[in-house]
Scaffold this motif. Structure first.
Motif, short mmCIF file in Angstrom:
data_model
loop_
_atom_site.label_atom_id
_atom_site.label_comp_id
_atom_site.label_asym_id
_atom_site.label_seq_id
_atom_site.Cartn_x
_atom_site.Cartn_y
_atom_site.Cartn_z
N SER A 257 -18.15 2.19 95.75
CA SER A 257 -16.81 1.96 96.31
C SER A 257 -16.67 2.82 97.57
CB SER A 257 -15.76 2.36 95.26
OG SER A 257 -14.63 2.88 95.89
N PRO A 258 -15.91 2.32 98.54
CA PRO A 258 -15.70 3.15 99.75
C PRO A 258 -15.02 4.48 99.42
CG PRO A 258 -14.66 0.97 99.99
CD PRO A 258 -15.23 1.02 98.61
N ASP A 259 -14.33 4.54 98.28
CA ASP A 259 -13.65 5.79 97.89
C ASP A 259 -14.62 6.92 97.61
OD1 ASP A 259 -11.38 4.30 98.07
OD2 ASP A 259 -11.17 4.00 95.89
N GLU A 260 -15.91 6.59 97.48
CA GLU A 260 -16.89 7.65 97.21
C GLU A 260 -17.31 8.39 98.48
OE1 GLU A 260 -18.91 5.58 93.26
OE2 GLU A 260 -19.96 5.44 95.17
N LEU A 261 -16.74 7.97 99.59
CA LEU A 261 -17.04 8.63 100.87
C LEU A 261 -15.88 9.56 101.25
CD1 LEU A 261 -18.46 8.98 103.68
CD2 LEU A 261 -17.31 6.86 104.39
N SER B 59 -12.13 3.29 103.52
CA SER B 59 -11.67 4.54 102.90
C SER B 59 -10.52 5.18 103.67
CB SER B 59 -12.83 5.53 102.83
OG SER B 59 -12.39 6.73 102.26
N ASN B 60 -9.59 5.75 102.92
CA ASN B 60 -8.52 6.58 103.51
C ASN B 60 -8.78 8.06 103.23
OD1 ASN B 60 -6.57 5.30 105.05
ND2 ASN B 60 -5.44 4.54 103.27
N ASN B 61 -10.02 8.39 102.84
CA ASN B 61 -10.32 9.79 102.51
C ASN B 61 -10.54 10.59 103.79
OD1 ASN B 61 -10.11 9.18 99.85
ND2 ASN B 61 -12.32 9.06 99.47
N HIS C 54 -7.79 10.98 100.17
CA HIS C 54 -7.87 12.38 99.75
C HIS C 54 -7.50 13.37 100.85
CE1 HIS C 54 -11.04 11.26 96.48
NE2 HIS C 54 -9.81 10.96 96.11
N ARG C 55 -6.84 14.46 100.43
CA ARG C 55 -6.70 15.66 101.26
C ARG C 55 -7.84 16.61 100.85
NH1 ARG C 55 -1.08 16.65 98.52
NH2 ARG C 55 -2.54 16.17 96.85
N VAL C 56 -7.90 17.78 101.44
CA VAL C 56 -9.00 18.70 101.11
C VAL C 56 -9.03 19.00 99.61
CG1 VAL C 56 -9.73 21.12 101.32
CG2 VAL C 56 -9.32 19.75 103.38
N TYR C 57 -7.85 19.28 99.06
CA TYR C 57 -7.77 19.61 97.63
C TYR C 57 -8.32 18.45 96.77
CZ TYR C 57 -5.43 20.66 93.17
OH TYR C 57 -5.15 20.90 91.85
N LEU D 45 -15.32 15.70 94.48
CA LEU D 45 -16.74 16.06 94.58
C LEU D 45 -17.16 16.86 93.35
CD1 LEU D 45 -16.95 17.07 98.35
CD2 LEU D 45 -18.36 15.30 97.27
N HIS D 46 -16.27 17.74 92.91
CA HIS D 46 -16.59 18.57 91.74
C HIS D 46 -16.85 17.68 90.54
CE1 HIS D 46 -16.22 22.14 89.11
NE2 HIS D 46 -16.61 22.75 90.21
N ALA D 47 -16.01 16.64 90.40
CA ALA D 47 -16.13 15.72 89.27
C ALA D 47 -17.19 14.64 89.53
CB ALA D 47 -14.78 15.08 89.00
N LYS D 48 -17.89 14.75 90.65
CA LYS D 48 -18.91 13.77 91.05
C LYS D 48 -18.35 12.35 91.17
CE LYS D 48 -22.64 16.58 89.29
NZ LYS D 48 -23.78 16.77 88.45
N GLN D 49 -17.06 12.29 91.50
CA GLN D 49 -16.47 10.96 91.76
C GLN D 49 -16.70 10.56 93.20
OE1 GLN D 49 -12.63 12.01 90.48
NE2 GLN D 49 -13.07 11.55 88.33
N SER D 50 -16.76 11.55 94.08
CA SER D 50 -17.13 11.28 95.46
C SER D 50 -18.58 11.68 95.64
CB SER D 50 -16.25 12.08 96.42
OG SER D 50 -14.96 11.53 96.40
N ARG D 51 -19.30 10.96 96.50
CA ARG D 51 -20.75 11.18 96.56
C ARG D 51 -21.28 11.52 97.93
NH1 ARG D 51 -22.61 5.78 94.14
NH2 ARG D 51 -24.71 6.65 94.43
N VAL D 52 -20.56 11.12 98.98
CA VAL D 52 -21.04 11.43 100.33
C VAL D 52 -19.94 12.18 101.07
CG1 VAL D 52 -21.81 10.49 102.54
CG2 VAL D 52 -22.51 9.38 100.40
#
Ligand SMILES: Nc1nc2c(c(=O)[nH]1)N[C@H]1C(S)=C(S)[C@@H](COP(=O)(O)OP(=O)(O)OC[C@H]3O[C@@H](n4cnc5c(=O)[nH]c(N)nc54)[C@H](O)[C@@H]3O)O[C@H]1N2
Ligand SMILES: Nc1nc2c(c(=O)[nH]1)N[C@H]1C(S)=C(S)[C@@H](COP(=O)(O)OP(=O)(O)OC[C@H]3O[C@@H](n4cnc5c(=O)[nH]c(N)nc54)[C@H](O)[C@@H]3O)O[C@H]1N2
Ligand SMILES: [Mo]
Length: 756
Positions: A138-142, A167-169, A429-432, A438-445
């Motif tokens: 998913s684009p949300d992983e970026l 993505s809006n991250n 996502h914001r920084v938080y 990333l900690h939860a490995k939901q985001s990958r790049v």
């Protein structure tokens, strides 16, 4: 007691500037660079976001000179350097050492087997990013992080690429910085930016400076304050500790002052509230205004332009002086005096920075400061208004260009009309959120357009683990830093040009644009030849990543954008309000000013009115579960702020001195009130361990910091950022801003046992 300097600026600052230039081993070119900084046809200072009249006069400050010298060093780190050092080895070095090795000159890829960064060609690097992005579920992983130095052009195409990808991250450094200002101002006056321009500082009768250290962080602001003080304006500093630059200043540009013959007293009044006490300060001032200066309330402004006055009056009057004094640490008489100074003229400006924005209740505090201005109508008049003084030189422009996680529907509509794709509507996502994902490995790049997120964010071990989880970490950077050596899996280190450098493309040397803290947009053109042909501009790197990734689905001809940045500006003109005819407008000396509705007394928020803050003062400045832990402690708990020394630019450490505070050669320092030192039986200069008190059971601790007495309220202590970041709990963020509470961490301090 640290022996403080008695005044800021003057000859030592010139000496220090020149030393910086000589040390950078490029004296001649640097002098040319300095001469061109902040001039029309020159480049915008990569230091802070303070604005200047672009009238061709020679202007610089000591810390701007450091930023220029640091960027234009002749030292480089290429493939040979990385062949010699493993990443684990590099990670043991200090932040100062890492960046001090010089400029990155070659694209590199991290090899987890050899634990080294190894050379890669640009094309392979772009293809690698594209392949990985295409493989995401998913684009949300970026995650697309931005630090506030990126130009408008680079930021604009970066957000366009991210949104075309889906993505809006878009976490950015604002999330750790002035986020609360944007939120509070948007909600209360309908524009998330300051309402004043530089000229207003020449007209104001009164200037309140809250939670800001301009002597170090916005030295050019001192020129404006100095001129204001000289013509008799009242300057009130509201600062947790005594900052030299806010007391006396000798202008490096005035011969008599330079020689130390004359200094200008900057602040006519200097008060030091407790950390986080500014909400109560502003509330106390309001209470005193209602009680003693009701005649100064501008009732026609209140009636015509505001909403919530009656509720505000009720909530202010029902807040007890006891609560106000207790939380602010200032007594009623002092707050009454501040109120008197505030109402003395409606030509009043309030400025603020991190001392206000990095707290649990920052958004409310800013709304309370705004409310004071609404009372007296000190908004949208010459010489009056609100001035959040931004940090990074283009952090405000990044936001204007669409680097934010939740754009408004009209922005999305214009993106769609211009580029033909449907931008994502779900907030990103914001920084938080990014670090949690990333900690939860939901985001990958994670792609980082500049900055140093690992050293910049709170809770260093947590943040390090989060970034280490990235399956691909792409850093677009000028210099090596902590984030780059945090890579655990695949990673790319892509060297980019700095703002001082020539950016040669098919149509010639490219200008970029930036927006300063006064919403002035102007051009910037680099003048130094890059150290290597292998360094690309940020704009080109982003465009090539986008072209490789989007392939046939691309909404634009990326090569045309790279060839001539005018083409990017033509697109900006279509999407971003106020940028029509951008290419023509930036050709004007000084650029152009972005229309600010609030400065014209038009309120673009939902209510269509400027809003008073109707919230009650919080009972405590920590949440209940943290407070419960604090109460359980057998030893005293202090509130700690983390701040900048005079020799650093955020996570970039130029040197180990903090001249104005009298600290030389070291950074692991904790400033404490002398009575507190005595109470804990700690000798001046003794070593202490500092441990956070928090509601979870994670141990957050730094060891062997040197305790120095300083002019700071009892119960409050101060340490340098980023060394103290491990103490700031990840979840300790502003209630509405999600910004780390870097200016309020509960800590206990224990002397290090001396072994004889
Ligand atoms: N040379 C240089 N220039 C810079 C930077 C740099 O690192 N170096 N950083 C840039 C960036 S990104 C930013 S955001 C700005 C930061 O500019 P500043 O906000 O000036 O930076 P800090 O060092 O965090 O200083 C915070 C100030 O607020 C005071 N303070 C802290 N807590 C409180 C409080 O609760 N109440 C009150 N009233 N005062 C408080 C501190 O004593 C200190 O004087 O500077 C920008 N410019
Ligand atoms: N405890 C605590 N933490 C804080 C703060 C605090 O006061 N206390 N302040 C917060 C604030 S206000 C901010 S803004 C953040 C800062 O967070 P960031 O913006 O992420 O950090 P910087 O230190 O400004 O980034 C420095 C790096 O940027 C890269 N760089 C420099 N120039 C360029 C360029 O032209 N292009 C590119 N691509 N890269 C470049 C270099 O590699 C350098 O190492 O930190 C926050 N963290
Ligand atoms: Mo910042």
């Amino acid at each position: 007691m640290a022996v403080k300097s008695t005044k800021a600026g003057g000859l030592p600052s010139i000496k220090s500037t020149v030393n910086q230039l000589i040390k950078s081993k490029q004296v001649r070119q640097n002098m040319v660079n300095l001469y061109r900084v902040n001039k029309h046809n020159g480049f915008d200072c990569p230091g802070c976001a303070w604005g200047d009249e672009k009238d061709g006069t020679f202007r610089f400050c000591e810390n701007g000179a450091k930023a220029v010298a640091w960027e234009s060093t002749e030292l480089t780190v290429g493939p040979e350097f990385f062949a010699q050092h493993t990443v684990s080895e590099l990670n043991k070095q200090s932040d100062h050492w890492l960046e001090g090795q010089g400029r990155l000159t070659h694209p590199l890829r991290y090899n987890a087997q050899s634990d080294r960064y190894e050379p890669i060609s640009w094309d392979d690097a772009f293809a690698l990013v594209a392949d990985k992005l295409k493989s995401l579920h998913s684009p949300d992983e970026l995650e697309l992080y931005t630090s506030g130095r990126a130009s408008n052009e680079a930021s604009f195409i970066y957000q366009m690429f991210g949104r075309a990808f889906g993505s809006n991250n878009f976490p950015d450094c604002s999330n750790m910085c002035h986020e609360a200002s944007g939120i509070a101002l948007n909600q209360s006056i309908g524009v998330g930016k300051g309402t004043v321009v530089l000229k207003d500082f020449t007209l104001a009768d009164t200037i309140f400076v809250y939670g800001q250290n301009p002597g170090t962080n916005h030295p050019r602001m001192l020129n404006a304050l100095r001129a204001a003080a000289k013509r008799g304006a009242t300057i009130v500093s509201v600062n947790n500790l005594k900052e030299v630059g806010l007391q006396k200043f000798a202008s490096p540009q005035k011969p008599a002052e330079l020689l130390g013959l004359e200094t200008v007293q900057i602040s006519s009044r200097y008060v030091s509230p407790k950390l986080g006490g500014d909400y109560a300060v502003a509330r106390g001032m309001a209470k005193a205004i209602f009680a003693n200066h009701a005649d100064k309330i501008d009732s026609s402004f209140v009636d015509d332009h505001t909403a919530g006055f009656a509720e505000y009056q009720t909530v202010v009057e029902s807040t007890s002086w006891e609560a106000i004094e207790q939380q602010s640490g200032l007594d009623k008489a002092t707050l009454e005096e501040l109120a008197m100074l505030f109402v003395a003229s409606s030509k009043t400006i309030s400025t603020w920075a991190m001392g206000i924005t990095q707290h649990l209740y920052s958004v409310e505090t800013i709304k309370e400061i705004v409310s004071l201005h609404l009372l007296t109508g000190a908004l949208g008049l010459p010489g009056a208004g609100l001035s959040p003084v931004r940090g990074h030189s283009n952090v405000q422009g990044n936001r204007t260009m669409g680097i934010l996680e939740s754009p408004k529907p009209d922005f999305n509509q214009r993106m769609k009309d211009t580029f033909g794709f449907n931008p994502p509507e779900k907030p990103g996502h914001r920084v938080y959120d990014m670090l949690a994902a990333l900690h939860a490995k939901q985001s990958r790049v994670l792609i980082c357009l500049g900055g140093n997120i690992v050293a910049a964010n709170a809770d260093t071990p947590f943040t390090t683990a989060s970034v280490g989880n990235a399956e691909l970490l792409v850093s677009i950077a000028t210099k090596l830093n902590r984030t780059h050596v945090t890579a655990k899996h695949d990673a790319l280190l892509l060297p980019c040009l700095g703002r001082t450098e020539v950016d040669m493309q098919a149509s010639g040397n490219q200008a970029i644009t930036v927006e300063d803290t006064f919403s002035m947009v102007h051009g910037s053109t680099g003048t130094t030849e890059p150290q290597s042909d292998n360094i690309k501009s940020e704009t080109e790197i982003i465009a090539r990543i986008a072209a490789h990734t989007l392939g046939e689905n691309t909404p634009v001809n990326w090569q045309a954008l790279i060839d001539n940045y005018d083409n990017i500006r033509d697109l900006i003109a279509k999407v971003i309000p106020g940028f029509d005819d951008m290419n023509e407008k930036i050709a004007e000396p000084g650029g152009f000013h972005l229309y600010n509705a609030a400065a014209n007394r038009e309120w673009k928020n939902q209510a269509g009115k400027a809003l008073f803050n109707t919230n009650a003062l919080p009972e405590h400045l920590f949440s209940d579960n943290v407070l419960a832990r604090i109460k359980q402690q057998s030893q005293p708990v202090f509130t700690m702020q983390t701040l900048r020394s005079h020799d650093q630019y955020n996570t970039t450490i130029y040197g180990m001195n903090d001249r104005y505070r009298g600290v030389f050669g070291e950074r692991n320092i904790v400033f404490m009130n002398a009575e507190d030192l005595a109470r804990l039986n700690i000798q001046e200069g003794a070593l202490v361990d500092i441990e956070t008190v928090w509601s979870d059971d994670v141990v957050r601790k730094v060891t062997r910091f040197k305790a120095l007495s300083y002019d700071i309220p009892q119960g409050n202590v101060a340490s340098y950022y980023p060394e103290a970041n491990p103490l700031v709990p990840f979840h300790s963020v502003g209630k509405l801003s999600a910004t780390p509470t870097s200016k309020a961490v509960p800590v206990k301090i224990t002397p290090v046992a001396v072994i004889h």
